[in-house]
Design an enzyme around this catalytic site. Structure first.
Site, PDB file in Angstrom:
ATOM      1  N   ASP A  30      -9.884  -6.666  -2.135  1.00 13.33           N
ATOM      2  CA  ASP A  30      -9.971  -5.335  -1.735  1.00 13.33           C
ATOM      3  C   ASP A  30     -11.594  -5.188  -1.308  1.00 13.33           C
ATOM      4  O   ASP A  30     -12.345  -5.779  -1.580  1.00 13.33           O
ATOM      5  CB  ASP A  30      -9.637  -4.369  -2.751  1.00 13.33           C
ATOM      6  N   CYS A 258       2.186   9.692  -0.105  1.00 16.13           N
ATOM      7  CA  CYS A 258       2.897   8.894   0.782  1.00 16.13           C
ATOM      8  C   CYS A 258       4.024  10.281   1.536  1.00 16.13           C
ATOM      9  O   CYS A 258       3.898  10.167   2.727  1.00 16.13           O
ATOM     10  CB  CYS A 258       4.004   8.292  -0.192  1.00 16.13           C
TER      11      CYS A 258
HETATM   12  P1  NAD Z   1      -4.577   3.437  -1.551  1.00 11.90           P
HETATM   13  O1  NAD Z   1      -5.549   3.899  -0.663  1.00 11.90           O
HETATM   14  O2  NAD Z   1      -4.772   3.662  -3.136  1.00 11.90           O
HETATM   15  O3  NAD Z   1      -4.910   1.749  -1.481  1.00 11.90           O
HETATM   16  C1  NAD Z   1      -5.332   1.039  -0.166  1.00 11.90           C
HETATM   17  C2  NAD Z   1      -6.249  -0.012  -0.781  1.00 11.90           C
HETATM   18  O4  NAD Z   1      -6.554  -0.677   0.543  1.00 11.90           O
HETATM   19  C3  NAD Z   1      -7.731   0.748  -0.947  1.00 11.90           C
HETATM   20  O5  NAD Z   1      -8.226   0.314  -2.233  1.00 11.90           O
HETATM   21  C4  NAD Z   1      -8.688   0.141   0.268  1.00 11.90           C
HETATM   22  O6  NAD Z   1      -9.843  -0.200  -0.141  1.00 11.90           O
HETATM   23  C5  NAD Z   1      -7.749  -1.094   0.607  1.00 11.90           C
HETATM   24  N1  NAD Z   1      -8.273  -1.846   1.825  1.00 11.90           N
HETATM   25  C6  NAD Z   1      -8.625  -0.938   3.124  1.00 11.90           C
HETATM   26  N2  NAD Z   1      -8.604  -1.642   4.053  1.00 11.90           N
HETATM   27  C7  NAD Z   1      -8.807  -2.942   3.482  1.00 11.90           C
HETATM   28  C8  NAD Z   1      -9.188  -4.451   4.013  1.00 11.90           C
HETATM   29  N3  NAD Z   1      -9.248  -4.560   5.395  1.00 11.90           N
HETATM   30  N4  NAD Z   1      -9.139  -5.356   3.053  1.00 11.90           N
HETATM   31  C9  NAD Z   1      -8.811  -5.051   1.914  1.00 11.90           C
HETATM   32  N5  NAD Z   1      -8.704  -3.867   1.271  1.00 11.90           N
HETATM   33  C10 NAD Z   1      -8.604  -3.137   1.878  1.00 11.90           C
HETATM   34  O7  NAD Z   1      -3.310   3.486  -0.855  1.00 11.90           O
HETATM   35  P2  NAD Z   1      -1.725   3.255  -1.680  1.00 11.90           P
HETATM   36  O8  NAD Z   1      -1.228   4.449  -2.240  1.00 11.90           O
HETATM   37  O9  NAD Z   1      -1.992   1.961  -2.579  1.00 11.90           O
HETATM   38  O10 NAD Z   1      -0.783   2.748  -0.510  1.00 11.90           O
HETATM   39  C11 NAD Z   1      -0.932   1.712   0.300  1.00 11.90           C
HETATM   40  C12 NAD Z   1       0.428   1.365   1.419  1.00 11.90           C
HETATM   41  O11 NAD Z   1       1.434   1.558   0.329  1.00 11.90           O
HETATM   42  C13 NAD Z   1       0.452   2.745   2.233  1.00 11.90           C
HETATM   43  O12 NAD Z   1       0.839   2.127   3.574  1.00 11.90           O
HETATM   44  C14 NAD Z   1       1.387   3.516   1.483  1.00 11.90           C
HETATM   45  O13 NAD Z   1       2.154   4.297   2.060  1.00 11.90           O
HETATM   46  C15 NAD Z   1       2.344   2.498   0.941  1.00 11.90           C
HETATM   47  N6  NAD Z   1       3.044   2.762  -0.313  1.00 11.90           N
HETATM   48  C16 NAD Z   1       2.434   3.686  -1.454  1.00 11.90           C
HETATM   49  C17 NAD Z   1       3.118   3.707  -2.569  1.00 11.90           C
HETATM   50  C18 NAD Z   1       2.456   4.607  -3.767  1.00 11.90           C
HETATM   51  O14 NAD Z   1       3.085   5.144  -4.594  1.00 11.90           O
HETATM   52  N7  NAD Z   1       1.113   4.880  -3.529  1.00 11.90           N
HETATM   53  C19 NAD Z   1       4.487   3.404  -2.713  1.00 11.90           C
HETATM   54  C20 NAD Z   1       5.046   2.816  -1.976  1.00 11.90           C
HETATM   55  C21 NAD Z   1       4.280   2.416  -0.486  1.00 11.90           C
END
Ligand code: NAD
Length: 456
Positions: A30, A258
């Site tokens: 990350d 989401c």
């Molecule tokens: P989040 O913001 O909690 O996590 C995203 C992470 O990615 C952050 O920690 C950020 O620092 C990191 N990041 C950004 N750019 C990066 C890079 N270039 N290299 C490495 N790390 C990087 O978001 P989330 O809730 O975990 O969601 C992530 C994806 O999953 C989204 O597309 C979301 O729609 C999908 N999703 C989320 C959930 C949920 O319940 N949170 C469920 C299903 C799908």
């Protein structure tokens, strides 16, 4: 198998720990050094039940770093970075997905598999597959359906697996089967499809869930207009097996990182694809959802008059219980709206005060529920945490200046609260009466519900 998980937020951190639990050697990567440091100490960087325990139990198979070069030794690379709403439109901002894949390219080799987990606009995978193919690696899409608050179980024992692969790509299917070997062995439903369908499944699932919630909240608006009870309506609808009771909880509506941004992105994508009418209804789904927040403020003004200087205890800030996620949280939005209408808002939440304060530092937060309740002119149940559902109406009534509760999640025992002298206002429960109460079936003059304390 060696696996990398790029992006260790609410999805990626749990996925990394879950893959280690399945027996794989995992590196989580990350760009946020604080998140990586917490994960490296085997501490969940956010509230997710069971995650810290999972990180600790699998410490030997987990490594967390900010260095993308650590992906070099992995054979399967999961992309789990964020896809937030764009700053200037409803469309998804895919720049983080693009950047993650771009950064990964130098470390990809033939035989590697890049697996998209992030929720993306359909067409993103096909675009990324071109650059991934230039390294000799392959790309698949494997949408994630975990629910925050239950993410650990959802990751280790998902209700289905969806693999999106290029036509005839049996190699990627085999690699994913190897990753999820124990899950596949349990006969978990597994759908192997093309990239477009796999991306659409996730958008469609979220659109459906959001629509179901907004449907019942639209019924709540009708119930408010006629003095009907949307909770009983939902119970009656839910007994129809074709409808089901799940996601018919009328109240403050959906939020989080989401559903809101995903329905907007889905609709925006339909427009780009030349089929805007197909998803036009999602604009209504969004509007119904947002109107519920305003309704809470309006109900309070009906009961209290102008909110200026009135003390309002807002119980709950997270978008749902068992999470500290306040992204697009209805509860936080209501707290801010009441504050903006002049209310002296004191908000509390079992775990989400730090995340809420980071988003809105201008609300007064109290970590102790009693401190939030003390001398309140009104109480709002904004997130249905178990501890708020279990509040004793008699003891709570002794702390407040005025026994008025707006049950914006429709979770309180209305009779018990009314017996303790409270005015209870639900959403879509104009009178908050039971059917067996004769007053519930009387038709009152328009507006009477707002004026008459028959719901006390
Ligand atoms: P989040 O913001 O909690 O996590 C995203 C992470 O990615 C952050 O920690 C950020 O620092 C990191 N990041 C950004 N750019 C990066 C890079 N270039 N290299 C490495 N790390 C990087 O978001 P989330 O809730 O975990 O969601 C992530 C994806 O999953 C989204 O597309 C979301 O729609 C999908 N999703 C989320 C959930 C949920 O319940 N949170 C469920 C299903 C799908």
């Amino acid at each position: 198998m060696r696996i990398s998980v790029i992006g260790c937020g609410y999805l990626g951190a749990v996925h990394a720990a879950g893959m280690a639990e399945l027996g794989h050697d995992v590196v989580g990567i990350d760009v946020d050094p604080a998140k990586v440091a917490a994960l490296a100490r085997a501490e969940a960087p956010f509230h997710e039940p069971g995650l810290t325990e999972l990180l600790r139990a699998n410490r030997a198979r987990l490594l967390f770093t900010t260095d993308i070069a650590a992906a070099r030794d992995a054979r399967v690379h999961f992309i789990a970075v964020g896809t937030p709403q764009s700053a200037d439109s409803d469309a998804a901002d895919t720049r983080y997905v693009d950047a993650a894949v771009e950064a990964l390219l130098p470390y990809l080799r033939p035989g590697h598999l890049v697996v998209g987990k992030s929720t993306v606009p359909v067409g993103t995978a096909e675009r990324l597959a071109v650059s991934v193919a230039s390294t000799g690696a392959r790309l698949a899409w494997n949408p994630e359906f975990l629910r925050e608050g239950r993410a650990v179980a959802d990751t280790i024992t998902p209700d289905r697996l969806v693999y999106g692969v290029a036509e005839g790509d049996a190699v990627s299917v085999a690699a994913l089967d190897e990753v999820y070997e124990s899950i596949v062995a349990r006969q978990t439903p597994r759908i192997v499809t093309d990239l477009a369908t796999a991306q659409l499944v996730k958008s469609a699932a979220n659109a459906f869930l959001a629509t179901k919630i907004s449907f019942i909240n639209a019924m709540a608006e009708i119930a408010e207009a006629v003095g009907a009870d949307v909770v009983q309506l939902a119970d009656a609808l839910g007994h129809d097996a074709r409808i089901g009771r799940a996601f018919l909880g009328a109240g403050l509506g959906f939020g989080g990182g989401c559903l809101p941004k995903d329905i907007r992105a889905f609709r925006a994508r339909a427009g780009e694809l030349g089929v805007p009418d197909a998803l036009g209804f999602l604009a209504d789904v969004d509007s119904i959802n947002l109107r519920r927040r305003t309704r809470v403020a309006d109900v309070l003004e009906q009961e209290l008059g102008p909110l200026i200087g009135r003390r309002i205890a807002v119980l709950g800030l997270a978008f749902k219980p068992d999470s500290d996620d306040v992204r697009d949280s209805p509860a936080l939005a209501v707290a801010a709206m009441l504050r903006d209408r002049g209310g002296d808002v004191v908000a509390t939440d079992p775990v989400a005060i730090p995340t809420a304060r980071a988003r809105d530092p201008f609300i007064t937060y109290r970590s102790n529920t009693d401190d939030a309740l003390r001398d309140a002119d009104a109480v709002v149940i904004a997130t249905e945490w178990a501890q708020f559902r279990a509040l004793d109406p008699v003891a709570t009534g002794q702390m407040v200046a005025n026994r008025l509760v707006v049950d914006a999640r429709n979770v309180l025992d209305v009779d018990a609260w009314r017996s303790a002298g409270w005015i209870v206002r639900g959403l879509g429960r104009a009178h908050a009466l039971r059917v067996e109460d004769p007053r519930a079936v009387q038709h009152e003059p328009e507006g009477a519900a707002e004026r008459e304390p028959d719901h006390v």
